[in-house]
Motif scaffolding. Structure first.
Motif, short mmCIF file in Angstrom:
data_model
loop_
_atom_site.label_atom_id
_atom_site.label_comp_id
_atom_site.label_asym_id
_atom_site.label_seq_id
_atom_site.Cartn_x
_atom_site.Cartn_y
_atom_site.Cartn_z
N THR A 7 0.83 -1.21 0.00
CA THR A 7 0.00 0.00 0.00
C THR A 7 0.86 1.25 0.00
OG1 THR A 7 -1.73 -1.20 1.21
CG2 THR A 7 -1.85 1.21 1.20
N GLN A 8 1.95 1.22 0.77
CA GLN A 8 2.86 2.38 0.80
C GLN A 8 3.40 2.70 -0.60
OE1 GLN A 8 5.62 0.98 3.84
NE2 GLN A 8 5.10 2.77 5.10
N GLN A 9 3.83 1.68 -1.33
CA GLN A 9 4.38 1.90 -2.67
C GLN A 9 3.33 2.44 -3.62
OE1 GLN A 9 6.21 -1.79 -3.92
NE2 GLN A 9 7.53 -1.91 -2.13
N GLU A 10 2.12 1.91 -3.53
CA GLU A 10 1.05 2.41 -4.39
C GLU A 10 0.68 3.84 -4.04
OE1 GLU A 10 -2.11 -0.32 -3.81
OE2 GLU A 10 -1.11 -2.00 -4.86
N LYS A 11 0.61 4.15 -2.74
CA LYS A 11 0.28 5.50 -2.31
C LYS A 11 1.36 6.50 -2.72
CE LYS A 11 -3.68 4.78 -0.21
NZ LYS A 11 -4.93 5.40 -0.66
N ALA A 12 2.64 6.06 -2.66
CA ALA A 12 3.74 6.96 -3.03
C ALA A 12 3.63 7.38 -4.49
CB ALA A 12 5.09 6.28 -2.76
N VAL A 13 3.25 6.45 -5.35
CA VAL A 13 3.06 6.77 -6.77
C VAL A 13 1.92 7.76 -6.94
CG1 VAL A 13 2.45 5.82 -9.03
CG2 VAL A 13 3.98 4.55 -7.52
N THR A 14 0.85 7.56 -6.19
CA THR A 14 -0.31 8.45 -6.31
C THR A 14 -0.02 9.83 -5.75
OG1 THR A 14 -1.78 6.53 -6.10
CG2 THR A 14 -2.75 8.71 -5.72
N TYR A 15 0.64 9.88 -4.59
CA TYR A 15 0.89 11.17 -3.94
C TYR A 15 1.88 12.03 -4.74
CZ TYR A 15 -1.41 9.07 0.11
OH TYR A 15 -2.31 8.46 0.95
N ALA A 16 2.79 11.39 -5.47
CA ALA A 16 3.76 12.17 -6.24
C ALA A 16 3.09 13.01 -7.31
CB ALA A 16 4.79 11.23 -6.88
N THR A 17 1.96 12.57 -7.80
CA THR A 17 1.26 13.33 -8.84
C THR A 17 0.52 14.54 -8.29
OG1 THR A 17 -0.72 11.94 -8.62
CG2 THR A 17 0.96 11.21 -10.18
N LEU A 18 0.37 14.61 -6.96
CA LEU A 18 -0.37 15.71 -6.37
C LEU A 18 0.47 16.97 -6.17
CD1 LEU A 18 -2.27 13.70 -3.58
CD2 LEU A 18 -3.08 14.30 -5.88
N ILE A 19 1.79 16.90 -6.48
CA ILE A 19 2.68 18.02 -6.18
C ILE A 19 2.31 19.26 -6.98
CG2 ILE A 19 4.41 17.47 -7.93
CD1 ILE A 19 5.05 18.68 -4.33
N THR A 20 1.69 19.08 -8.15
CA THR A 20 1.34 20.25 -8.99
C THR A 20 -0.10 20.70 -8.76
OG1 THR A 20 0.78 18.73 -10.80
CG2 THR A 20 3.01 19.64 -10.79
N ASP A 21 -0.77 20.14 -7.75
CA ASP A 21 -2.14 20.59 -7.46
C ASP A 21 -2.14 22.05 -7.02
OD1 ASP A 21 -3.04 18.16 -8.13
OD2 ASP A 21 -3.82 17.60 -6.14
N ARG A 22 -3.22 22.71 -7.31
CA ARG A 22 -3.34 24.13 -6.95
C ARG A 22 -3.31 24.31 -5.44
NH1 ARG A 22 -5.31 28.52 -9.73
NH2 ARG A 22 -6.04 30.25 -8.43
N ALA A 23 -3.91 23.37 -4.69
CA ALA A 23 -3.95 23.49 -3.24
C ALA A 23 -2.55 23.41 -2.65
CB ALA A 23 -4.84 22.40 -2.65
N VAL A 24 -1.72 22.53 -3.20
CA VAL A 24 -0.33 22.41 -2.72
C VAL A 24 0.43 23.70 -3.00
CG1 VAL A 24 1.84 21.15 -2.99
CG2 VAL A 24 -0.34 19.91 -2.98
N ALA A 25 0.27 24.26 -4.20
CA ALA A 25 0.99 25.49 -4.55
C ALA A 25 0.55 26.66 -3.67
CB ALA A 25 0.75 25.81 -6.03
N GLU A 26 -0.74 26.77 -3.42
CA GLU A 26 -1.22 27.86 -2.56
C GLU A 26 -0.70 27.70 -1.14
OE1 GLU A 26 -5.40 27.58 -2.93
OE2 GLU A 26 -5.50 28.74 -4.81
#
Length: 524
Positions: free
Chosen positions: A64-83
């Motif tokens: 689960t950790q490996q799968e979540k790491a792949v998914t979470y890496a794509t969230l870095i460019t989300d608008r919420a993260v940038a704000e």
């Protein structure tokens, strides 16, 4: 294209290729200087899952950790993260600008996520990397608890926890000078070879023996390399021209075997255009023939731009034109030179009708009469601009066409051959003049040998070889007083006889290599 063709193409166009590579490097260097300096800091986050009780649960959590790491890496460019990053650092930048400076990727076979943050200064880059890990953790927490009802307590089973703080970048990550200059050099190299191939496809200059053969000339009877005395004009008629003397000796010897049954007694020396070295070849060939013991007469038949009088420092006021109009006889205008057995008839006064004089019956009778006593060499005007050389060739035994390497066009050689065919003249062969001494093998064969291959045996050692006459003496001696040009002198160089459709050996090898019939004992 064969490998040898590629090597020759590279050598011939080396300066062009080098210039293109240099240009590519300079352009890329200038472009790199104008790029902003960027520093990149790296931070890492780790996916944390609630405690497991059994080995099966531990293995399941790891997957689960490996799968979540792949998914979470794509969230870095989300608008919420940038704000969130902009708010933490107090940066007055739009979310799109912040997101463009952040990248993330999962670490293979682990639950870690690596985050890179780029900025104009090392400190800002480090601060952005640390803030990005925290912001991404908040976004993960928000997504994991998105399904909870209002007022329900967050589960907190899956989190993204930051690891060690990001380090301060020691050097900028961009621009990469080494990488950019390498790309520039590669682009310049491709451009250089492109230019070289283009030049090769459009180049119609004579550069090799093969080019002359393709133009319909059956044999190349001589190759004359570039030399400083000759580059000053045909005033370079000297006793010792080093390797150039050997080239003229080879030309002289090859002419003796052009037609063994009917050796030429009157030879016209011409070229396609002016400034291709016909007068230089005429003067030096005549001197070499005379040096071999053959009575030789050199006639300046260029009645438009005569030059042999100044070359041999002779009286230019009387010469061929006075003989043709009947004012003087041939014996009256013969002038001796410093070379034994060599006499010269200068052009004399420049007439208004050179073609009529040279094509007259009186000129034909004069050449025929003089060729009984001498081997007659006629320095004629170029073939293409005027008709003089064609008319002379029709009344003589043949013509030698002087072709300047890298200057005369293949089409001009073809046209010269057609002109001589139309007037019934005989083309004895071509002489490649002004051949580069470095890479003479590329002129002969079309691919390269260096300068040393031509000089070998003709430098200082050639003086010792010339003194050892036994190496070049044939087993018979000439008849005393004979005027036959086929009479062989004591130590001449023996060539490979040029034949139609085959490359001729124009530079004598070290030692005799004749293809003429020799006694078996002599060959041994």
């Amino acid at each position: 294209m064969t490998f040898l063709d590629f090597v020759r193409l590279t050598r011939v166009n080396f300066l062009v290729i080098l210039g293109c590579v240099t240009l590519g490097v300079l352009i890329m260097f200038g472009w790199t200087l104008r790029q902003p300096v960027i520093y990149t800091a790296t931070s890492q986050g780790y996916v944390v899952i609630g405690a497991a009780a059994t080995p099966g649960e531990i293995l399941q959590n790891l997957n689960t950790q490996q799968e979540k790491a792949v998914t979470y890496a794509t969230l870095i460019t989300d608008r919420a993260v940038a704000e969130s990053v902009a708010e933490r650092l107090g940066m007055d930048l739009p979310p799109e600008a912040i997101a463009g400076r952040l990248t993330a990727a999962p670490v293979e076979n682990s639950g870690q996520v690596t985050i890179w943050a780029s900025a104009e200064s090392p400190k800002l880059a480090r601060a952005m990397a640390n803030a990005a890990v925290l912001a991404l953790g908040e976004q993960v927490q928000s997504l994991e608890n998105a399904g909870l009802k209002e007022g329900q307590k967050p589960l907190g089973l899956i989190k993204l926890e930051p690891l060690d703080e990001a380090l301060l970048p020691a050097a900028p990550s961009s621009p990469n000078y080494q990488k950019n200059l390498l790309y520039g050099a590669l682009a310049g190299l491709i451009l250089g070879y492109g230019v070289a191939l283009l030049r090769r496809s459009v180049d119609r200059k004579v550069r090799t023996v093969k080019n002359v053969e393709e133009a319909g000339v059956s044999a190349v009877v001589g190759i004359i390399p570039i030399a400083d005395p000759l580059s000053q004009g045909h005033r370079g008629v000297q006793e010792n021209l080093g390797v150039v003397s050997e080239a003229f000796r080879s030309l002289r010897t090859n002419l003796r075997f052009v037609d063994v049954d009917k050796p030429p007694r009157s030879i016209v020396i011409t070229s396609a255009n002016a400034h291709e070295g016909k007068s230089t070849v005429s003067a030096n060939l005549a001197r070499m023939m005379a040096a071999a013991g053959q009575p030789t007469l050199l006639i300046d038949a260029d009645l438009r731009r005569p030059s042999l009088a100044s070359s041999f420092d002779l009286d230019p006021s009387v010469g061929l034109t006075q003989v043709l109009v009947g004012d003087l006889t041939a014996s009256d205008v013969l002038q001796a030179t410093n070379t034994p057995n060599l006499q010269v008839i200068t052009a004399g006064r420049i007439p208004p009708n050179p073609s009529e004089l040279l094509g007259s019956q009186r000129m034909h009778a004069l050449v025929e009469d003089l060729s009984r006593e001498f081997t007659v060499i006629l320095d004629a005007p170029p073939l293409l601009p005027v008709t003089d050389a064609g008319l002379l060739t029709a009344t003589c035994d043949g013509a030698l066409l002087v072709v300047a390497v890298g200057r005369t066009a293949v089409e001009h050689v073809e046209l010269c051959r057609k002109v001589l065919d139309q007037v019934g003249g005989r083309l004895l062969g071509a002489v490649l003049n002004m051949a580069p001494r470095r890479g003479l093998g590329s002129v002969v064969y079309g691919y390269g040998y260096g300068k040393s291959d031509f000089d070998q045996g003709y430098g200082e050692s050639s003086k010792r070889a010339a003194s050892d006459t036994s190496r070049f003496r044939l087993p018979w001696r000439p008849r005393t007083g004979s005027k036959d040009p086929l009479d062989l002198t004591e130590h001449i160089d023996v060539p490979v006889v040029p034949a139609a459709g085959r490359r001729s050996q124009t530079v004598a090898d070290e030692g005799p290599t004749s293809s003429v019939a020799e006694p078996r004992a002599a060959r041994k």
